[in-house]
Design a protein around this motif. Structure first.
Motif, PDB file in Angstrom:
ATOM      1  N   GLY A 306       0.807  -1.441   0.084  1.00 52.15           N
ATOM      2  CA  GLY A 306       0.061  -0.056  -0.107  1.00 52.15           C
ATOM      3  C   GLY A 306       1.145   1.204   0.052  1.00 52.15           C
ATOM      4  N   SER A 308       0.353   5.442   0.589  1.00 56.48           N
ATOM      5  CA  SER A 308      -0.624   6.544   0.908  1.00 56.48           C
ATOM      6  C   SER A 308       0.309   7.777   1.551  1.00 56.48           C
ATOM      7  N   PRO A 309      -0.136   8.814   0.812  1.00 55.72           N
ATOM      8  CA  PRO A 309      -1.077   9.189  -0.289  1.00 55.72           C
ATOM      9  C   PRO A 309      -0.303   9.097  -1.641  1.00 55.72           C
ATOM     10  N   SER A 310      -1.298   8.856  -2.614  1.00 58.48           N
ATOM     11  CA  SER A 310      -0.654   8.692  -3.771  1.00 58.48           C
ATOM     12  C   SER A 310      -0.157   9.720  -4.804  1.00 58.48           C
ATOM     13  N   VAL A 318       5.302  10.194   2.624  1.00 63.39           N
ATOM     14  CA  VAL A 318       4.592   9.038   2.144  1.00 63.39           C
ATOM     15  C   VAL A 318       4.740   7.630   2.690  1.00 63.39           C
ATOM     16  N   THR A 319       3.739   7.116   3.272  1.00 62.55           N
ATOM     17  CA  THR A 319       3.871   5.997   3.930  1.00 62.55           C
ATOM     18  C   THR A 319       3.507   4.641   2.989  1.00 62.55           C
ATOM     19  N   SER A 361       5.901  -1.035   7.682  1.00 67.15           N
ATOM     20  CA  SER A 361       5.608   0.442   6.899  1.00 67.15           C
ATOM     21  C   SER A 361       6.841   1.339   6.820  1.00 67.15           C
ATOM     22  N   ASP A 381       4.271  -0.463  -7.060  1.00 66.15           N
ATOM     23  CA  ASP A 381       3.281   0.609  -6.811  1.00 66.15           C
ATOM     24  C   ASP A 381       3.876   1.888  -7.180  1.00 66.15           C
ATOM     25  N   PHE A 383       4.004   6.623  -6.518  1.00 68.13           N
ATOM     26  CA  PHE A 383       3.272   7.855  -5.958  1.00 68.13           C
ATOM     27  C   PHE A 383       3.888   8.962  -6.702  1.00 68.13           C
TER      28      PHE A 383
END
Length: 519
Positions: A306, A308-310, A318-319, A361, A381, A383
């Motif tokens: 995951g 977040s945020p993108s 960003v996490t 994380s 993924d 961002f």
């Protein structure tokens, strides 16, 4: 009369010789900028670019110029540095360009006052770089020696497969398997018949041959595959095929331990996944003695990536999180490595109990705007860092390069005064250039200049009175001189007439005196 003629000729010669001498107008430089490459790649910062040619001044400010932005020398803006070609240079003279002292073969004709974008490239002989190291694992498997590629981290670059001399055991180690010994890459691998294996447990027997694999303590992730083949007709009386297991000898415990294996009575083979090396064999275990099941070592699966945020602003956090699950039978530790755009960013080691999972994380920040690809254990993924929109700076102007076309003129002749107006701001704007002569406003002109652009502004003036005139534009100053022509003195006809009249009078007096004496 003859003396008067001579005087007139001398006066004419003096007039011609005293004609004003005009100073030669100095040439404006020819400036260059553009892209520069070495061996096809953008030139690094610190690279020098130089212009040479007949009459060209070198070793001065602007020639040579140093590359301050990779792949570029100078720039198009009015305030950007440029390669400046100046000196006592003939118009259209050939200029040759050099990069780090080596000729580019590129030439350009000198054109006073011009600014030219000229890409430059040079090829140099670069020494070959060292070859990357290559590592091998040397094997002696059932009497056959070979070598196989392996990375420095212990990852096999090719599949290893070997079969025992009797054809009853096949070992397979797949490409990508991590083979280590004491946390270092495995350098040797051996397999041979064990002529005197340890005694099996009571009421058990070894079927066929036992094999010794080394080095002892070698580990494999994922496990390697052992496939034993047996002859059902050679089984001892009272031993059923379903009683057969693959077992290894635990030297520290001093006992045989059965592996988690699969028996295929139709194919007459037993398959097991092995994660370490020691002595292995097929053992027949009586039905009333249940086999000891070897606990499956810790095995990990990473999922649920995951981000977040993108979308974030520069420096905003960003996490990035993943779920690490231990699917094995023992507790163990696993190192989660986060890569951004293929480059390792950070890592974290977690310990997870058998059958449990844990969220890991990471918090990261990026300054530069753009899209960033996140990778963790094959999961990916992304961002995006969105640039902060900064309003453009208002128009700002600078005036430079004041030039006076002629330093000396005659009364009524035209003098051209030129300045260079640059817009250093972020928006287009207008600027009024005011020309003053001897501190008095002479003329003005308003120009519109786009952001980052520049423009020449010229004024034409004349003066009738001789003298030196001081020119000023926005703190810049120069001068020109109006030289008065020297005229020859005129002929004094009254004096000449008086002289002639006096001569006549004297002549008449003498005539009458002489005439009187005769009488």
């Amino acid at each position: 009369m003859r003396k008067a003629t001579i005087f007139i000729v001398v006066a004419l010669l003096l007039t011609l010789c005293s004609a004003p001498v005009y100073a030669s107008t100095p040439l404006l430089p020819h400036a260059f900028y553009g892209n520069v490459t070495i061996n096809g790649s953008p030139a690094r910062t610190g690279t020098t670019v130089e212009a040479r040619g007949e009459g060209v001044l070198t070793g001065i400010a602007g020639n040579p110029i140093t590359v301050t932005e990779t792949g570029k020398y100078g720039g198009p803006g009015g305030l950007d540095p440029k390669l400046v070609v100046q000196g006592d240079i003939a118009d259209e003279a050939t200029i040759t360009f050099y990069v780090n002292g080596k000729s580019t073969g590129e030439t350009y004709p000198f054109d006073s006052g011009e600014v030219t974008e000229l890409p430059l490239s040079v090829t140099t002989a670069a020494p070959p770089g060292p070859a990357p190291p290559r590592y091998y694992i040397d094997t002696n498997l059932f009497g056959i020696e070979a070598s196989y590629r392996i990375s420095d981290e212990g990852e096999l670059q090719e599949t290893i497969e070997a079969t025992s001399e009797d054809g009853m055991l096949t070992m397979t180690i797949e490409t990508g398997t991590i083979a280590l010994l004491e946390d270092k890459r495995l350098s040797t691998l051996t397999a041979a018949i064990d002529p005197s294996p340890p005694e099996p447990p009571a009421d058990c027997c070894i079927i066929g041959l036992a094999f010794d694999f080394g080095p002892e303590g070698a580990t494999f992730d994922p496990g390697i595959t052992f496939e034993y083949t047996y002859n059902p007709e050679a089984l001892p009386e009272g031993v059923a095929e379903e009683d057969l297991v693959i077992a290894f000898y635990d030297a520290e415990a001093g006992e045989w331990v059965t592996c988690d294996c699969t028996c295929d009575p139709e194919a007459n083979c037993i398959t097991a996944c092995v994660c370490h090396f020691t002595t292995f064999a097929i053992i027949a275990v009586p039905a009333e003695l249940p086999p000891v099941v070897v606990s499956v070592p810790a095995a990990f699966a990473v999922s649920s990536l995951g981000v977040s945020p993108s979308e974030v602003a520069p420096s905003e956090e960003v996490t990035i999180s993943v779920l690490v699950a231990n699917t094995g039978g023992e507790s163990g530790s696993y190192t989660v490595v986060l890569k951004i755009d293929g480059v390792k960013e950070v890592e974290e080691t977690v310990t997870v109990a058998a059958g449990s999972s844990q969220t890991v994380s990471f918090s990261v920040t990026k300054e530069e705007a753009g899209s960033y690809t996140v990778t963790v254990d094959g999961l990916s993924d992304s961002f995006t860092v969105v640039p902060v929109v900064v309003p453009p700076e208002p128009a700002a102007f600078s005036v430079s390069y004041l030039s006076v076309s002629r330093l000396e003129v005659e009364p009524g002749e035209t003098v051209t005064i030129t300045v260079f107006v640059a817009n250093t701001g972020g928006e287009s704007g207008s600027y009024t250039v005011v020309l003053k002569i001897d501190g008095v406003k002479e003329a003005e002109e308003t120009v519109t200049v786009a952001a980052g652009e520049s423009q020449d502004v010229s004024f034409s003036v004349t003066r009738e009175e001789a003298g030196r005139y001081t020119v000023a534009v926005d703190g810049l100053s120069g001068s020109f001189t109006v030289v008065a022509l020297v005229k020859p003195p005129g002929i004094n006809w009254a004096m000449i007439g008086g002289i002639i009249a006096g001569v006549i009078v004297v002549g008449l007096l003498i005539f009458f005196v002489l005439r009187r004496r005769e009488y």
